[in-house]
Structures are given as C-alpha cells and as structure tokens.
Design a protein around this motif. Sequence first.
Motif, mmCIF file in Angstrom:
data_model
loop_
_atom_site.group_PDB
_atom_site.id
_atom_site.type_symbol
_atom_site.label_atom_id
_atom_site.label_comp_id
_atom_site.label_asym_id
_atom_site.label_seq_id
_atom_site.Cartn_x
_atom_site.Cartn_y
_atom_site.Cartn_z
ATOM 1 N N VAL A 57 1.920 3.943 0.532
ATOM 2 C CA VAL A 57 1.445 3.677 -0.832
ATOM 3 C C VAL A 57 -0.040 3.993 -0.959
ATOM 4 O O VAL A 57 -0.477 4.663 -1.905
ATOM 5 C CB VAL A 57 1.730 2.210 -1.226
ATOM 6 C CG1 VAL A 57 1.003 1.838 -2.521
ATOM 7 C CG2 VAL A 57 3.224 1.978 -1.384
ATOM 8 N N SER A 58 -0.834 3.527 -0.008
ATOM 9 C CA SER A 58 -2.286 3.770 -0.054
ATOM 10 C C SER A 58 -2.593 5.258 0.011
ATOM 11 O O SER A 58 -3.491 5.752 -0.675
ATOM 12 C CB SER A 58 -2.976 3.041 1.099
ATOM 13 O OG SER A 58 -2.815 1.643 0.991
ATOM 14 N N GLY A 59 -1.840 5.972 0.841
ATOM 15 C CA GLY A 59 -2.072 7.404 0.983
ATOM 16 C C GLY A 59 -1.793 8.174 -0.296
ATOM 17 O O GLY A 59 -2.548 9.077 -0.672
ATOM 18 N N ILE A 60 -0.709 7.815 -0.977
ATOM 19 C CA ILE A 60 -0.391 8.483 -2.233
ATOM 20 C C ILE A 60 -1.425 8.147 -3.305
ATOM 21 O O ILE A 60 -1.829 9.005 -4.101
ATOM 22 C CB ILE A 60 1.017 8.102 -2.721
ATOM 23 C CG1 ILE A 60 2.075 8.539 -1.704
ATOM 24 C CG2 ILE A 60 1.305 8.729 -4.081
ATOM 25 C CD1 ILE A 60 2.137 10.033 -1.473
ATOM 26 N N LEU A 61 -1.894 6.919 -3.307
ATOM 27 C CA LEU A 61 -2.920 6.518 -4.280
ATOM 28 C C LEU A 61 -4.173 7.369 -4.135
ATOM 29 O O LEU A 61 -4.817 7.713 -5.125
ATOM 30 C CB LEU A 61 -3.285 5.040 -4.107
ATOM 31 C CG LEU A 61 -2.416 4.010 -4.824
ATOM 32 C CD1 LEU A 61 -2.931 2.612 -4.527
ATOM 33 C CD2 LEU A 61 -2.400 4.256 -6.329
ATOM 34 N N GLU A 62 -4.512 7.707 -2.905
ATOM 35 C CA GLU A 62 -5.704 8.520 -2.658
ATOM 36 C C GLU A 62 -5.606 9.894 -3.304
ATOM 37 O O GLU A 62 -6.621 10.525 -3.608
ATOM 38 C CB GLU A 62 -5.936 8.676 -1.153
ATOM 39 C CG GLU A 62 -6.382 7.391 -0.471
ATOM 40 C CD GLU A 62 -6.551 7.570 1.025
ATOM 41 O OE1 GLU A 62 -6.327 8.708 1.514
ATOM 42 O OE2 GLU A 62 -6.902 6.588 1.706
ATOM 43 N N SER A 63 -4.385 10.347 -3.567
ATOM 44 C CA SER A 63 -4.195 11.648 -4.197
ATOM 45 C C SER A 63 -4.414 11.591 -5.699
ATOM 46 O O SER A 63 -4.425 12.629 -6.369
ATOM 47 C CB SER A 63 -2.781 12.159 -3.913
ATOM 48 O OG SER A 63 -1.817 11.448 -4.687
ATOM 49 N N GLY A 64 -4.544 10.370 -6.230
ATOM 50 C CA GLY A 64 -4.729 10.211 -7.668
ATOM 51 C C GLY A 64 -3.447 9.945 -8.425
ATOM 52 O O GLY A 64 -3.455 9.821 -9.644
ATOM 53 N N HIS A 65 -2.337 9.847 -7.701
ATOM 54 C CA HIS A 65 -1.040 9.551 -8.324
ATOM 55 C C HIS A 65 -0.923 8.030 -8.466
ATOM 56 O O HIS A 65 -0.704 7.322 -7.477
ATOM 57 C CB HIS A 65 0.089 10.106 -7.448
ATOM 58 C CG HIS A 65 1.445 9.941 -8.051
ATOM 59 N ND1 HIS A 65 2.599 10.232 -7.360
ATOM 60 C CD2 HIS A 65 1.842 9.529 -9.287
ATOM 61 C CE1 HIS A 65 3.653 10.002 -8.132
ATOM 62 N NE2 HIS A 65 3.217 9.575 -9.298
ATOM 63 N N THR A 66 -1.086 7.526 -9.677
ATOM 64 C CA THR A 66 -1.164 6.073 -9.871
ATOM 65 C C THR A 66 -0.084 5.492 -10.772
ATOM 66 O O THR A 66 0.073 4.273 -10.826
ATOM 67 C CB THR A 66 -2.533 5.683 -10.465
ATOM 68 O OG1 THR A 66 -2.709 6.340 -11.728
ATOM 69 C CG2 THR A 66 -3.672 6.053 -9.519
ATOM 70 N N SER A 67 0.672 6.326 -11.491
ATOM 71 C CA SER A 67 1.609 5.770 -12.473
ATOM 72 C C SER A 67 2.641 4.806 -11.882
ATOM 73 O O SER A 67 3.011 3.820 -12.548
ATOM 74 C CB SER A 67 2.308 6.894 -13.243
ATOM 75 O OG SER A 67 3.020 7.756 -12.386
ATOM 76 N N ALA B 145 -2.743 -3.204 -0.262
ATOM 77 C CA ALA B 145 -2.451 -1.759 -0.256
ATOM 78 C C ALA B 145 -2.924 -1.091 -1.539
ATOM 79 O O ALA B 145 -3.269 0.094 -1.540
ATOM 80 C CB ALA B 145 -0.953 -1.528 -0.080
ATOM 81 N N ILE B 146 -2.959 -1.839 -2.617
ATOM 82 C CA ILE B 146 -3.430 -1.322 -3.893
ATOM 83 C C ILE B 146 -4.881 -1.682 -4.144
ATOM 84 O O ILE B 146 -5.712 -0.827 -4.478
ATOM 85 C CB ILE B 146 -2.564 -1.868 -5.056
ATOM 86 C CG1 ILE B 146 -1.111 -1.452 -4.886
ATOM 87 C CG2 ILE B 146 -3.116 -1.393 -6.408
ATOM 88 C CD1 ILE B 146 -0.871 0.029 -4.956
ATOM 89 N N PHE B 147 -5.229 -2.939 -3.956
ATOM 90 C CA PHE B 147 -6.499 -3.441 -4.474
ATOM 91 C C PHE B 147 -7.663 -3.436 -3.485
ATOM 92 O O PHE B 147 -8.782 -3.797 -3.866
ATOM 93 C CB PHE B 147 -6.297 -4.836 -5.071
ATOM 94 C CG PHE B 147 -5.442 -4.811 -6.307
ATOM 95 C CD1 PHE B 147 -5.963 -4.337 -7.506
ATOM 96 C CD2 PHE B 147 -4.116 -5.212 -6.261
ATOM 97 C CE1 PHE B 147 -5.184 -4.293 -8.645
ATOM 98 C CE2 PHE B 147 -3.320 -5.172 -7.398
ATOM 99 C CZ PHE B 147 -3.859 -4.698 -8.604
ATOM 100 N N ASN B 148 -7.420 -3.022 -2.257
ATOM 101 C CA ASN B 148 -8.560 -2.884 -1.349
ATOM 102 C C ASN B 148 -9.552 -1.839 -1.856
ATOM 103 O O ASN B 148 -10.723 -1.854 -1.476
ATOM 104 C CB ASN B 148 -8.098 -2.527 0.061
ATOM 105 C CG ASN B 148 -7.751 -3.762 0.875
ATOM 106 O OD1 ASN B 148 -8.065 -4.883 0.486
ATOM 107 N ND2 ASN B 148 -7.107 -3.561 2.013
#
Length: 248
Positions: free
Chosen positions: A55-65, A211-214
Amino acid sequence: MPVKEQRVEFLAMTPNALELLYASFRQCYHAGFVADMWPKLLNGEVERDKQASFVSGILESGHTSPIEHVSFTFAIEGISRACSHQIVRHRIASYSQQSQRYVTENDMDYILPPSIAKIPEARERFEKFMDEVGETYKDLREILIANGMEKKANEDARFVLPQAAETKIVVTMNCRSLMHFFNLRCCTRAQWEVRSMADKMLKICREKLPAIFNVGGARCEQLGYCPESERFACGRFPTLSEITSKSL
C-alpha cells in the motif's frame, strides 16, 4: 462561562482497514477477482507487513483514489465556532454539530486565543465581553419566553453568541480527504486552533493506520519544499522558486 480546552477523541474507523486498502489497490493491478483473496487477507495468509509495504509503495506513485474506501470518525469538543466554520469547508466529509438552536447556551463555554490569554489587559477585556454576551443571551431568552415565544427563544437569542463560543462536532472523513485536510491544516500558515486539532487527528491516524498516515501532514513535508509563494512561506522549507533558481 469557563474557558474550554480542546479535545479530540477517536470513535471509529472502517473495519479491516489495511486489508481493505490492500485489496482495493491490488484490484487495480490484479487480473483476478480480489473477493477471492479476501478470506486469505482476513485469516493472515498474507502478512500485514507485506500488505502495508504494498500500500505504501503504491501511494508513493501518486495513486491515491483507493484510500477513499477507508474512513475515520472523530468526536471533537473545545473548539470555537470560528474553528468549526473552517472544518466544514472540507467538502467530502460528514458532520454532526451541536446545535445552538436546540442546546441552551446559558452557561456558554468559550475558547480563549493564546495571544489574548498571555496579555493581562487583553484577557481581562475578552473575558468581560464574554460575560456581557452571556448575560445578554440570558436576558433575551427570558424576554422572548415571557412574551410567549419559548420555541423561538434559543434560535433567536443565539444571534448574539460570538465566534468564540465553544462547540462540539462529530467528523467523518475518508483517508484521501484526511490527507488533503492534513496537507492544509497542519501547515504553519493554518489558523492556530484548527492546526492544533489537525495535529491531534493526525497523531491518531498514524497510530491506527501508519501505512497511509506516516507520510501525512503539511504538504511541504511530503514535497521537500514549500508550495507557497515566497510571500507566504514560513521558512521551514525552501520554496520551489528558490530551488529552481539555485539549479540555474
């Protein structure tokens, strides 16, 4: 009419939040049907550390929906009406606020700004005015009731109540809305009261769903530079124009 202290309490969040986020992200990149993997996520066949890392890795790509599938609910008290007016400007959220129409404010609590609290003469004048407002409110209610307008007493007497009046509110936001909320309201340019509230909410979110809010917080902390113009920058991070000018 005592000064009220701010309090933020966690009420609830979407159950199995990490598993739900993992499944939601995986569905975007997985040829199969994530419902088939759902029991495995719940019984621990996929390690939670692995889910969090994905989840954290995908968030780093800017994919947040996909993080919109998880929400948090907070109960908040000890904030002013001035603060709550700022909160409810955040659109993708649900609010349940204490009503001045149905709740009598004869013993109105209020919020005392720190800048006023530290100057004796300012505090004295502020508190005197709060007392005057309180008495005026009570007088108006009694006059309205005496004139046969008991049902109108609260809703019309409240017109004299100040923005300093304390309020209570329940707030529900999904994770994407919360991240945007923290981007704006954890910034040093945010008003002190809503920033204090946002910091408390962020602390809870980090504990519940790291995983999201750090990586949650003021936008500059994620970007590594201040997205404001030089006129509004606080100095914690260089502005984008300062960075680009150095690279030329």
